[in-house]
Design an enzyme around this catalytic site. Structure first.
Site, PDB file in Angstrom:
ATOM      1  N   ASN A 189     -33.920 -28.531 -17.755  1.00  0.00           N
ATOM      2  CA  ASN A 189     -33.523 -28.892 -16.387  1.00  0.00           C
ATOM      3  C   ASN A 189     -34.545 -28.369 -15.394  1.00  0.00           C
ATOM      4  O   ASN A 189     -35.103 -27.290 -15.596  1.00  0.00           O
ATOM      5  CB  ASN A 189     -32.143 -28.296 -16.069  1.00  0.00           C
ATOM      6  N   ASN A 209     -22.253 -26.698 -19.016  1.00  0.00           N
ATOM      7  CA  ASN A 209     -21.485 -25.511 -19.396  1.00  0.00           C
ATOM      8  C   ASN A 209     -20.087 -25.475 -18.796  1.00  0.00           C
ATOM      9  O   ASN A 209     -19.212 -24.775 -19.303  1.00  0.00           O
ATOM     10  CB  ASN A 209     -22.239 -24.242 -18.974  1.00  0.00           C
ATOM     11  N   ALA A 211     -37.088 -21.201 -28.063  1.00  0.00           N
ATOM     12  CA  ALA A 211     -36.566 -20.099 -28.871  1.00  0.00           C
ATOM     13  C   ALA A 211     -35.994 -19.018 -27.976  1.00  0.00           C
ATOM     14  O   ALA A 211     -36.045 -17.832 -28.300  1.00  0.00           O
ATOM     15  CB  ALA A 211     -37.665 -19.533 -29.776  1.00  0.00           C
ATOM     16  N   ASP A 264     -25.115 -18.607 -20.625  1.00  0.00           N
ATOM     17  CA  ASP A 264     -26.370 -19.339 -20.835  1.00  0.00           C
ATOM     18  C   ASP A 264     -26.614 -19.581 -22.321  1.00  0.00           C
ATOM     19  O   ASP A 264     -27.169 -20.610 -22.706  1.00  0.00           O
ATOM     20  CB  ASP A 264     -27.551 -18.557 -20.252  1.00  0.00           C
ATOM     21  N   GLU A 299     -24.798 -13.788 -16.842  1.00  0.00           N
ATOM     22  CA  GLU A 299     -25.399 -15.030 -16.345  1.00  0.00           C
ATOM     23  C   GLU A 299     -26.859 -14.808 -15.974  1.00  0.00           C
ATOM     24  O   GLU A 299     -27.211 -13.804 -15.339  1.00  0.00           O
ATOM     25  CB  GLU A 299     -24.632 -15.511 -15.111  1.00  0.00           C
ATOM     26  N   ASP A 300     -27.703 -15.761 -16.365  1.00  0.00           N
ATOM     27  CA  ASP A 300     -29.096 -15.820 -15.906  1.00  0.00           C
ATOM     28  C   ASP A 300     -29.846 -14.513 -16.121  1.00  0.00           C
ATOM     29  O   ASP A 300     -30.482 -13.966 -15.209  1.00  0.00           O
ATOM     30  CB  ASP A 300     -29.148 -16.237 -14.431  1.00  0.00           C
ATOM     31  N   ALA A 306     -32.596 -17.776 -25.311  1.00  0.00           N
ATOM     32  CA  ALA A 306     -31.199 -17.423 -25.547  1.00  0.00           C
ATOM     33  C   ALA A 306     -30.350 -18.635 -25.916  1.00  0.00           C
ATOM     34  O   ALA A 306     -29.609 -18.621 -26.902  1.00  0.00           O
ATOM     35  CB  ALA A 306     -30.628 -16.743 -24.303  1.00  0.00           C
ATOM     36  N   LYS A 335     -20.980 -20.163  -9.574  1.00  0.00           N
ATOM     37  CA  LYS A 335     -20.322 -20.018 -10.875  1.00  0.00           C
ATOM     38  C   LYS A 335     -18.890 -19.529 -10.681  1.00  0.00           C
ATOM     39  O   LYS A 335     -17.949 -20.010 -11.344  1.00  0.00           O
ATOM     40  CB  LYS A 335     -21.116 -19.024 -11.730  1.00  0.00           C
ATOM     41  N   TYR A 376       0.856  -1.193   0.000  1.00  0.00           N
ATOM     42  CA  TYR A 376       0.000   0.000   0.000  1.00  0.00           C
ATOM     43  C   TYR A 376       0.890   1.240   0.000  1.00  0.00           C
ATOM     44  O   TYR A 376       1.833   1.325  -0.782  1.00  0.00           O
ATOM     45  CB  TYR A 376      -0.981  -0.061   1.174  1.00  0.00           C
TER      46      TYR A 376
END
Length: 766
Positions: A287, A319, A195, A162, A136-137, A197, A94, A39
């Site tokens: 899922n 994934n 249909a 995704d 994500e999501d 993502a 994740k 620092y």
């Protein structure tokens, strides 16, 4: 979800510290000097360097290994729009997967914003902090607009996992499935249910690999997306309109070669599957419950190849096979984006791994499953070490070839070695050992030749050219096991099998009696040993000069094997006794510990001899030893019988004047930290941190070894046998396939070091 699983999941996340992530410093902060460097005032120096040249942020900060996992919680797993805060456990998970599989550091950021403009502006302003963004999501269609805008506006990789992670793994499986059924992607008729993502990303990637758009029919919750339909279609769905008479999913599936489901449970019936083309691919990826269960598909169409998103069925589209490695490659070359070339390279790499022969470690990790390329194995498993070592360089190369790499890699061979060292943290330590073994492989006998782990290790040793394996056991049993484990049958032509029941047992028993008859072993007992104890037979083969090294220990007690080794092989000339050493490969570096298995309470003379033997073994591994004889006392501050023993051992070493650094008796932290060493004894003969720790007894060594292995996220290599007259090694019962392979390479190098004839056999001397 079952009540017991819910309770366990809550307890898992609530255990202190709560959650699944924490932040740890990467540099020491033990002294005032450390703080001054970390620092104020020292930190100003790299700040000035980065202000002058922004690319130096990759050199002086962790940005180039830092990814943000970002969500607004609008499409979380199967839970839907649960909000940003409730999505945090998923984002932490994740982040943990990134670190586990690729060593990438991650911060999870839950952004409480559903407006596309505001969300994009929030993320865009974070660019100075991160080397990449993993979205994500996030619900469709907003996720399409968000990713497109952020990729356009930011100079670092932005990847909506995704969409693209699912697409990459699914397409890899489809390519392999088509290969098995001898169909081409250009000819295949594809029906996609869903249909969103992930579904549209799968279709885009399939088209980039050669699928024909006119052969693809897409369905959503309202039915087929056809040219006469106008209702409930955004621009992303409209791109997949087709001139077709099909109006519902059942119509579309008739004659289809591939069903791709990224939709909802029970969307497909067995009757629909029956109408598909011969040898169809059914990818039911919803899922937690797929569009149709695999057993229902199998009953309706035994010729189908099936994949799901679940781990309890073969061919899981997961994934985690993709995102850690595509980001690893992108970050390592400073990619400004993850483009189509990199995605295709990743998919091709995943497909290639499944077609290649699975490793022994992988077979063991998955309980002996048949991981041979075929209908039930078209997609690799998540713990396949080849994912890092093969996919990451492909992605990095694709980034360089496509012109998006800002820090190109000059030596891809050296880069591959650094990746291997992450997967097998013993990799860099063992690399010179394997290279030496490969140059002059020797005959190594494995006592437990019918063992699954031994067979995998023997196959690897033969295939990699590091040894000439000899297996003790029944030839019929070994052949059956090789077939059951789906190992390369060609190994039978290169691996020798020795069945004690078919050998000259009288000759072996006579030799055993000559060696141990004066230890109370009668001729009859010698015959029983030869007949019933494979470690006895292995050590006798070594003693008779029929092999160059011997390994046992995957079954039975260590002490049992040790007694046989002592009686049959004996000690190297000048050795005071047998002992062992283990390498401990930890995130902070590699150290060696002796002796955790043999020297229960060694004398000072035995400690000194152990130190010399351990140093010799380290040098065979290409490591320069710096030995610390450790104790509860620090240079005489707490004298006791144990500390006086260690001090006496140091005196004996000085008299022997070995050509390596050593000192003691000292604390372990004193041996590692220079500032503590200078304070305790300014005249210490250790000029650098110790890497060889000689313990006062087996209790201290074994406790240290197991604590480091359990609490320190460390991997051990060994035990490495020291002081034996010939190259003989005893593995622990818990040894892995990789551990056996490490011991094999060490045994070969040991045999090489002793010369073509090795140490003179006691039988020959008699």
């Amino acid at each position: 979800m079952p009540d017991d699983l819910r309770a366990d999941a809550l307890a898992y996340h609530a255990a202190k510290p709560s959650g699944k992530l924490q932040i740890l410093p990467t540099k020491p902060m033990a002294t005032q000097r450390d703080l001054a460097l970390a620092y104020s005032p020292g930190v100003a120096v790299p700040c000035e360097e980065i202000a002058e040249d922004p690319s130096k942020a990759a050199l002086y900060t962790g940005r180039s290994n830092l990814v943000a996992v970002i969500s607004n919680g609008t499409a979380v797993l199967g839970l839907g729009n649960i909000g940003a805060l409730a999505s945090k456990p998923v984002m932490e998970g994740k982040a943990a997967l990134f670190k586990k599989f690729s060593g990438i550091d991650v911060m999870d950021l839950e952004v409480d914003e559903t407006d596309v403009d505001a969300f994009c502006e929030t993320v865009r302003r974070l660019e100075p902090s991160f080397g990449g963004i993993n979205l994500e999501d996030i619900a469709a269609p907003a996720c399409f607009e968000i990713e497109t805008r952020l990729k356009r506006e930011m100079g670092i990789p932005v990847f909506h996992d995704d969409q693209h992670g699912t697409a990459i793994v699914a397409v890899a499986g489809i390519l392999n499935g088509l290969d098995l059924v001898e169909k081409t992607l250009a000819e295949a008729r594809i029906v996609c249910n869903g249909a969103g993502a992930a579904a549209l990303a799968c279709l885009d990637l399939l088209v980039s690999f050669g699928a024909r758009k006119e052969h693809i029919v897409v369905c959503d919750s309202k039915g087929v997306i056809h040219s006469g339909r106008a209702a409930q279609l955004d621009k992303y769905k409209s791109a997949w309109m087709r001139d077709t008479d099909a109006r519902v999913l059942a119509d579309a599936m008739t004659g289809a070669d591939i069903f791709l489901g990224v939709s909802v449970a029970k969307a497909v019936s067995p009757e629909m599957v029956k109408t598909m083309a011969p040898k169809p691919l059914v990818f039911a990826l919803a899922n937690p419950e797929p569009e149709i269960l695999p057993e229902m598909v199998r009953s309706a169409r035994p010729d189908a190849i099936i994949a799901t998103g679940r781990s309890d069925y073969p061919n899981q589209v997961n994934n985690v096979l993709c995102f850690p490695f595509i980001f690893r490659g992108a970050l390592d070359v400073g990619a400004t984006e993850i483009n189509d070339e990199m995605k295709r390279a990743c998919a091709e790499g995943i497909a290639r791994i499944a077609r290649a022969e699975a490793s022994g470690e992988l077979q063991m990790a998955y309980g002996g499953q048949d991981l041979k390329f075929g209908p039930d194995y078209i997609i690799p498993k998540p713990f396949d070490h080849r994912l890092m070592m093969e996919i990451t360089p492909l992605v990095a190369q694709a980034a360089m070839d496509s012109g998006v790499a800002t820090r190109p890699i000059d030596d891809m061979g050296a880069y591959g070695e650094t990746l291997q060292s992450f997967v097998y943290r013993s990799g860099m330590l063992m690399k010179p050992v394997f290279e030496r073994a490969h140059r002059d492989p020797r005959r190594v006998v494995f006592a437990e030749g019918e063992s699954e782990r031994v067979l995998h290790a023997a196959m690897r040793a033969w295939r990699d050219g590091v040894a000439k394996p000899v297996l003790i056991g029944s030839a019929d049993t070994i052949r059956r096991e090789i077939a059951r484990l789906a190992l390369n049958v060609a190994m039978l032509e290169h691996v020798e099998i020795v069945d004690p029941a078919l050998s000259d047992q009288q000759s072996y028993a006579a030799d055993l009696h000559r060696l141990v008859g004066r230890d109370g072993i009668s001729p009859n007992e010698a015959m029983r040993g030869v007949t019933n104890d494979p470690s006895v037979f292995a050590f006798l083969m070594l003693e008779r000069g029929e092999v160059d090294a011997a390994i046992c220990g995957t079954g039975g007690r260590f002490a049992h094997h040790l007694t046989r080794l002592q009686g049959i092989i004996g000690l190297k000339p000048g050795a005071t006794g047998l002992s062992t050493m283990n390498a401990v490969v930890a995130p902070g570096g590699t150290i060696f510990i002796a002796d955790a298995y043999v020297s229960v309470d060694p004398s000072a003379e035995e400690v000194a001899d152990l130190t010399v033997r351990a140093a010799e073994a380290m040098r065979r591994m290409g490591v320069e030893p710096r030995a610390a004889l450790v104790s509860h006392a620090n240079f005489g501050d707490r004298p006791s019988a144990s500390s006086r023993k260690m001090r006496r051992a140091v005196e004996l070493l000085r008299a022997r004047d070995p050509d390596f650094e050593f000192d003691g008796e000292m604390h372990a932290d004193t041996a590692l930290v220079e500032s503590l060493r200078v304070t305790a004894l300014p005249g210490s003969t250790l000029t650098s941190p110790a890497n060889l720790f000689i313990m006062p007894n087996a209790d201290a060594a074994h406790i240290s070894l197991t604590l480091l292995k359990t609490m320190g996220d460390a991997i051990t290599v060994g035990p490495i046998m020291l002081g034996a007259a010939m190259p003989a090694y005893i593995a622990t019962k818990s040894v892995t396939v990789r551990g056996l392979l490490n011991l094999t390479a060490l045994a070969v190098v040991d045999a090489q070091a002793r010369g073509s004839g090795g140490t003179e056999s006691r039988l020959a001397a008699e």
